[in-house]
Design an enzyme around this catalytic site. Structure first.
Site, PDB file in Angstrom:
ATOM      1  N   LYS A  32       7.578  -4.397  -0.623  1.00 31.35           N
ATOM      2  CA  LYS A  32       7.536  -4.166  -2.074  1.00 31.35           C
ATOM      3  C   LYS A  32       7.623  -5.522  -2.802  1.00 31.35           C
ATOM      4  O   LYS A  32       7.144  -6.517  -2.253  1.00 31.35           O
ATOM      5  CB  LYS A  32       8.637  -3.186  -2.487  1.00 31.35           C
ATOM      6  CG  LYS A  32       8.570  -1.894  -1.643  1.00 31.35           C
ATOM      7  CD  LYS A  32       9.416  -0.774  -2.147  1.00 31.35           C
ATOM      8  CE  LYS A  32       9.256   0.423  -1.208  1.00 31.35           C
ATOM      9  NZ  LYS A  32       9.986   1.606  -1.648  1.00 31.35           N
ATOM     10  N   GLY A  70      14.127   4.945  -0.970  1.00 32.18           N
ATOM     11  CA  GLY A  70      15.156   4.072  -1.533  1.00 32.18           C
ATOM     12  C   GLY A  70      16.434   4.789  -1.920  1.00 32.18           C
ATOM     13  O   GLY A  70      17.277   4.228  -2.623  1.00 32.18           O
ATOM     14  N   ASN A 130       6.994  -2.221   4.322  1.00 34.90           N
ATOM     15  CA  ASN A 130       6.556  -2.384   2.942  1.00 34.90           C
ATOM     16  C   ASN A 130       7.659  -3.157   2.229  1.00 34.90           C
ATOM     17  O   ASN A 130       8.692  -2.598   1.876  1.00 34.90           O
ATOM     18  CB  ASN A 130       6.345  -1.010   2.283  1.00 34.90           C
ATOM     19  CG  ASN A 130       5.944  -1.140   0.823  1.00 34.90           C
ATOM     20  OD1 ASN A 130       5.727  -2.256   0.331  1.00 34.90           O
ATOM     21  ND2 ASN A 130       5.847  -0.018   0.133  1.00 34.90           N
ATOM     22  N   SER A 169      13.690   6.017   3.431  1.00 41.04           N
ATOM     23  CA  SER A 169      15.027   5.733   3.975  1.00 41.04           C
ATOM     24  C   SER A 169      15.072   5.735   5.510  1.00 41.04           C
ATOM     25  O   SER A 169      16.062   6.159   6.103  1.00 41.04           O
ATOM     26  CB  SER A 169      16.064   6.703   3.396  1.00 41.04           C
ATOM     27  OG  SER A 169      16.157   6.533   1.993  1.00 41.04           O
ATOM     28  N   GLU A 183       5.268   4.659  -5.965  1.00 37.61           N
ATOM     29  CA  GLU A 183       5.674   3.742  -7.037  1.00 37.61           C
ATOM     30  C   GLU A 183       4.461   3.328  -7.873  1.00 37.61           C
ATOM     31  O   GLU A 183       4.576   3.113  -9.078  1.00 37.61           O
ATOM     32  CB  GLU A 183       6.406   2.527  -6.440  1.00 37.61           C
ATOM     33  CG  GLU A 183       7.794   2.932  -5.944  1.00 37.61           C
ATOM     34  CD  GLU A 183       8.328   2.124  -4.775  1.00 37.61           C
ATOM     35  OE1 GLU A 183       7.771   1.055  -4.469  1.00 37.61           O
ATOM     36  OE2 GLU A 183       9.308   2.583  -4.153  1.00 37.61           O
ATOM     37  N   GLU A 192       5.484  10.247   2.408  1.00 36.09           N
ATOM     38  CA  GLU A 192       6.690   9.654   1.840  1.00 36.09           C
ATOM     39  C   GLU A 192       7.214  10.560   0.722  1.00 36.09           C
ATOM     40  O   GLU A 192       6.763  10.451  -0.427  1.00 36.09           O
ATOM     41  CB  GLU A 192       6.377   8.276   1.253  1.00 36.09           C
ATOM     42  CG  GLU A 192       5.898   7.270   2.270  1.00 36.09           C
ATOM     43  CD  GLU A 192       6.219   5.841   1.830  1.00 36.09           C
ATOM     44  OE1 GLU A 192       6.838   5.130   2.621  1.00 36.09           O
ATOM     45  OE2 GLU A 192       5.877   5.469   0.700  1.00 36.09           O
ATOM     46  N   HIS A 250       0.764   4.495  -3.046  1.00 38.01           N
ATOM     47  CA  HIS A 250       2.225   4.587  -2.943  1.00 38.01           C
ATOM     48  C   HIS A 250       2.788   5.272  -4.192  1.00 38.01           C
ATOM     49  O   HIS A 250       2.279   5.076  -5.297  1.00 38.01           O
ATOM     50  CB  HIS A 250       2.828   3.183  -2.786  1.00 38.01           C
ATOM     51  CG  HIS A 250       4.258   3.221  -2.374  1.00 38.01           C
ATOM     52  ND1 HIS A 250       5.272   3.489  -3.255  1.00 38.01           N
ATOM     53  CD2 HIS A 250       4.836   3.084  -1.158  1.00 38.01           C
ATOM     54  CE1 HIS A 250       6.427   3.503  -2.598  1.00 38.01           C
ATOM     55  NE2 HIS A 250       6.192   3.255  -1.326  1.00 38.01           N
TER      56      HIS A 250
HETATM   57  P1  13P Z   1      12.671   2.903   1.741  1.00 34.47           P
HETATM   58  O1  13P Z   1      12.525   2.746   3.235  1.00 34.47           O
HETATM   59  O2  13P Z   1      13.375   1.762   1.093  1.00 34.47           O
HETATM   60  O3  13P Z   1      13.223   4.243   1.386  1.00 34.47           O
HETATM   61  O4  13P Z   1      11.180   2.848   1.137  1.00 34.47           O
HETATM   62  C1  13P Z   1      10.205   3.638   1.696  1.00 34.47           C
HETATM   63  C2  13P Z   1       8.897   3.235   1.132  1.00 34.47           C
HETATM   64  O5  13P Z   1       8.645   3.435  -0.038  1.00 34.47           O
HETATM   65  C3  13P Z   1       7.942   2.588   2.033  1.00 34.47           C
HETATM   66  O6  13P Z   1       6.683   2.517   1.454  1.00 34.47           O
END
Ligand code: 13P
Length: 253
Positions: free
Chosen positions: A11, A176, A9, A216, A100, A170, A98
């Site tokens: 983003k 992150g 992803n 992560s 976010e 997640e 997601h």
């Molecule tokens: P990170 O791997 O940067 O923690 O992000 C995970 C994520 O949100 C994947 O959709």
């Protein structure tokens, strides 16, 4: 078939040219490898990169995903991108729900359910994300939160469509942050998720569902997570932008 899936992803990162460079490196790495039929690599890229990345990769080894889709079919929804548009770019998957999107863009359970139905209607495979916040885990309501997210997303989805779905657990506190869930924490939630799916669709379907862990994941911790019985791969954010790191993760499964 229960698949092992490593999904990136990206983003809102990279310009199309940089995205194509990353895709090229992963494609190149896979060029002389035999991928087992139950192993899938998916790149979740920004809308603006879809066509270019689809054109860059060998579709027999790498599938492309959008990171969101509109809950509407078409019409006067300025700035939105429909599932049909995504499909027409050659993408096969779409990330839905997601954290976010839930946190910053008002993706409620109801909106997420509508987005899932758009994905199914347009023959996309959804990667459905669920997971609790740190506070919810501290308050010991994390199982209930994840159960509610799953039930509200899938209660109206029939078995045929559900079988096209990949689940990604997640935990928001691991995204992150560099704080990964321990394999035990992740495995515990993955079994729980499989049981919730079994309650809705039966054990056969639950056994065949791919449940990915996200939060992560990196080249150093991927193997210990993927070794767990109910962790069928990863949804990878930051580390998926570094081809060498992402390749290590691919090699860990
Ligand atoms: P990170 O791997 O940067 O923690 O992000 C995970 C994520 O949100 C994947 O959709």
């Amino acid at each position: 078939m229960r698949k092992n899936v490593i999904a990136a992803n990206w983003k809102m990162n990279t310009l199309p040219k940089e995205g194509v460079e990353i895709a090229n490196k992963i494609n190149h790495y896979l060029a002389d490898k035999e991928l087992p039929v139950n192993k899938k690599i998916v790149l979740g890229v920004p809308y603006t990169h879809l066509i270019k990345v689809v054109d860059t990769v060998d579709y027999t080894k790498i599938a492309v995903a959008a990171q969101n889709c509109s809950q509407f079919e078409s019409g006067a929804y300025t700035g939105e991108v429909s599932a049909a548009m995504i499909k027409s770019c050659g993408a096969q998957y779409v990330i839905i729900g997601h954290s976010e999107r839930r946190q910053y863009f008002g993706d409620t359970d109801e909106v997420i359910s509508q987005k899932l139905s758009q994905a199914y209607k347009n023959a996309l495979f959804p990667i459905f994300c669920c997971g609790e916040t740190l506070r919810q885990r501290e308050e010991n309501v994390h199982f209930k939160v994840v159960e509610n997210q799953l039930v509200s997303a899938f209660i109206r989805v029939d078995r045929f469509n559900f079988e096209r779905t990949i689940i990604a657990y997640e935990p928001v506190w691991a995204i992150g942050t560099g704080v990964t869930a321990t394999p035990e924490q992740a495995q515990e939630m993955h079994i729980f998720i499989r049981n919730v799916i079994a309650k809705i669709y039966g054990h056969d379907v639950a056994d065949q569902t791919s449940i990915l862990y996200g939060g992560s994941v990196n080249g150093a911790n991927a193997k210990s997570l993927f070794e767990c019985d109910d962790i069928d791969g990863g949804l990878v954010g930051g580390a998926s932008l570094k081809p060498d790191e992402f390749i290590k993760i691919i090699e860990s499964i």
